[in-house]
Design a protein around this motif. Structure first.
Motif, mmCIF file in Angstrom:
data_model
loop_
_atom_site.group_PDB
_atom_site.id
_atom_site.type_symbol
_atom_site.label_atom_id
_atom_site.label_comp_id
_atom_site.label_asym_id
_atom_site.label_seq_id
_atom_site.Cartn_x
_atom_site.Cartn_y
_atom_site.Cartn_z
ATOM 1 N N GLY A 1 0.826 -1.206 0.000
ATOM 2 C CA GLY A 1 0.000 0.000 0.000
ATOM 3 C C GLY A 1 0.857 1.252 0.000
ATOM 4 N N PHE A 2 0.226 2.395 0.000
ATOM 5 C CA PHE A 2 0.930 3.677 -0.071
ATOM 6 C C PHE A 2 1.903 3.858 1.094
ATOM 7 C CE2 PHE A 2 1.297 8.203 0.948
ATOM 8 C CZ PHE A 2 1.794 8.686 -0.252
ATOM 9 N N ALA B 1 8.748 0.574 3.541
ATOM 10 C CA ALA B 1 9.671 -0.443 3.019
ATOM 11 C C ALA B 1 10.876 0.227 2.362
ATOM 12 C CB ALA B 1 8.952 -1.337 2.017
ATOM 13 N N ARG B 2 10.628 1.246 1.597
ATOM 14 C CA ARG B 2 11.703 1.967 0.915
ATOM 15 C C ARG B 2 12.696 2.542 1.933
ATOM 16 N NH1 ARG B 2 8.344 4.140 -1.978
ATOM 17 N NH2 ARG B 2 8.403 2.728 -3.735
ATOM 18 N N ASP C 1 -0.708 -9.290 -5.144
ATOM 19 C CA ASP C 1 0.380 -8.484 -5.707
ATOM 20 C C ASP C 1 -0.145 -7.424 -6.674
ATOM 21 O OD1 ASP C 1 -0.339 -10.041 -7.853
ATOM 22 O OD2 ASP C 1 1.679 -10.762 -8.286
ATOM 23 N N SER C 2 -1.413 -7.060 -6.532
ATOM 24 C CA SER C 2 -2.023 -6.103 -7.456
ATOM 25 C C SER C 2 -1.397 -4.710 -7.379
ATOM 26 C CB SER C 2 -3.534 -6.009 -7.216
ATOM 27 O OG SER C 2 -3.795 -5.494 -5.932
ATOM 28 N N LYS C 3 -0.767 -4.372 -6.281
ATOM 29 C CA LYS C 3 -0.117 -3.061 -6.144
ATOM 30 C C LYS C 3 1.398 -3.193 -6.125
ATOM 31 C CE LYS C 3 -3.899 -0.547 -4.360
ATOM 32 N NZ LYS C 3 -4.254 0.721 -3.848
ATOM 33 N N LYS C 4 1.890 -4.227 -6.773
ATOM 34 C CA LYS C 4 3.333 -4.467 -6.824
ATOM 35 C C LYS C 4 4.087 -3.304 -7.461
ATOM 36 C CE LYS C 4 6.311 -8.367 -7.878
ATOM 37 N NZ LYS C 4 6.373 -9.672 -8.531
ATOM 38 N N SER C 5 3.398 -2.546 -8.289
ATOM 39 C CA SER C 5 4.036 -1.393 -8.933
ATOM 40 C C SER C 5 4.505 -0.357 -7.909
ATOM 41 C CB SER C 5 3.078 -0.742 -9.930
ATOM 42 O OG SER C 5 1.920 -0.273 -9.267
ATOM 43 N N ASN C 6 3.921 -0.374 -6.686
ATOM 44 C CA ASN C 6 4.339 0.574 -5.644
ATOM 45 C C ASN C 6 5.761 0.323 -5.147
ATOM 46 O OD1 ASN C 6 1.945 1.962 -5.728
ATOM 47 N ND2 ASN C 6 1.096 1.054 -3.888
#
Length: 111
Positions: A15-16, A22-23, A39-44
């Motif tokens: 999530g946002f 995590a970053r 993994d639908s928001k894996k692009s995050n």
């Protein structure tokens, strides 16, 4: 000076808020584990994807994923809270039972 790597588990880490957290820990060179229902928001996390451990699993079924984790950030939950008017029990099932499952896993596997 040598800094020991920490093991960080972030539920809802795609999530946002979770992806930004995590970053931050990846930048600190810690071992980051992200638990997500899908993994639908894996692009995050596309910029750090190769430096995190992604676990696709419902938080209500969490168990040994908490072993040896130094910090656990619990951010998993329903994202469509507007539906609470139509089906409040769905939010209770996922959010409350997910939190209880996480606490029970910590009690059993990582006291």
């Amino acid at each position: 000076m040598y800094k020991e790597k920490r093991n960080i588990l972030i539920t809802g880490g795609l999530g946002f808020i979770g992806s930004h957290l995590a970053r931050k820990y990846v930048q600190n060179e810690d071992n980051v584990y992200i638990l997500s229902r899908s993994d639908s928001k894996k692009s995050n996390i596309q910029d750090i994807e190769d430096r995190v451990n992604l676990i696709i699993k419902d938080v209500r079924n969490i168990g040994e994923e908490v072993v040896d984790k130094d910090y656990i950030f619990h951010l998993a939950g329903t994202v469509d809270n507007y539906a609470i008017k139509e089906d409040p029990y769905r939010d209770i099932e996922i959010n409350c039972n997910g939190t209880i499952a996480l606490l029970e896993a910590c009690k059993k596997f990582n006291p």
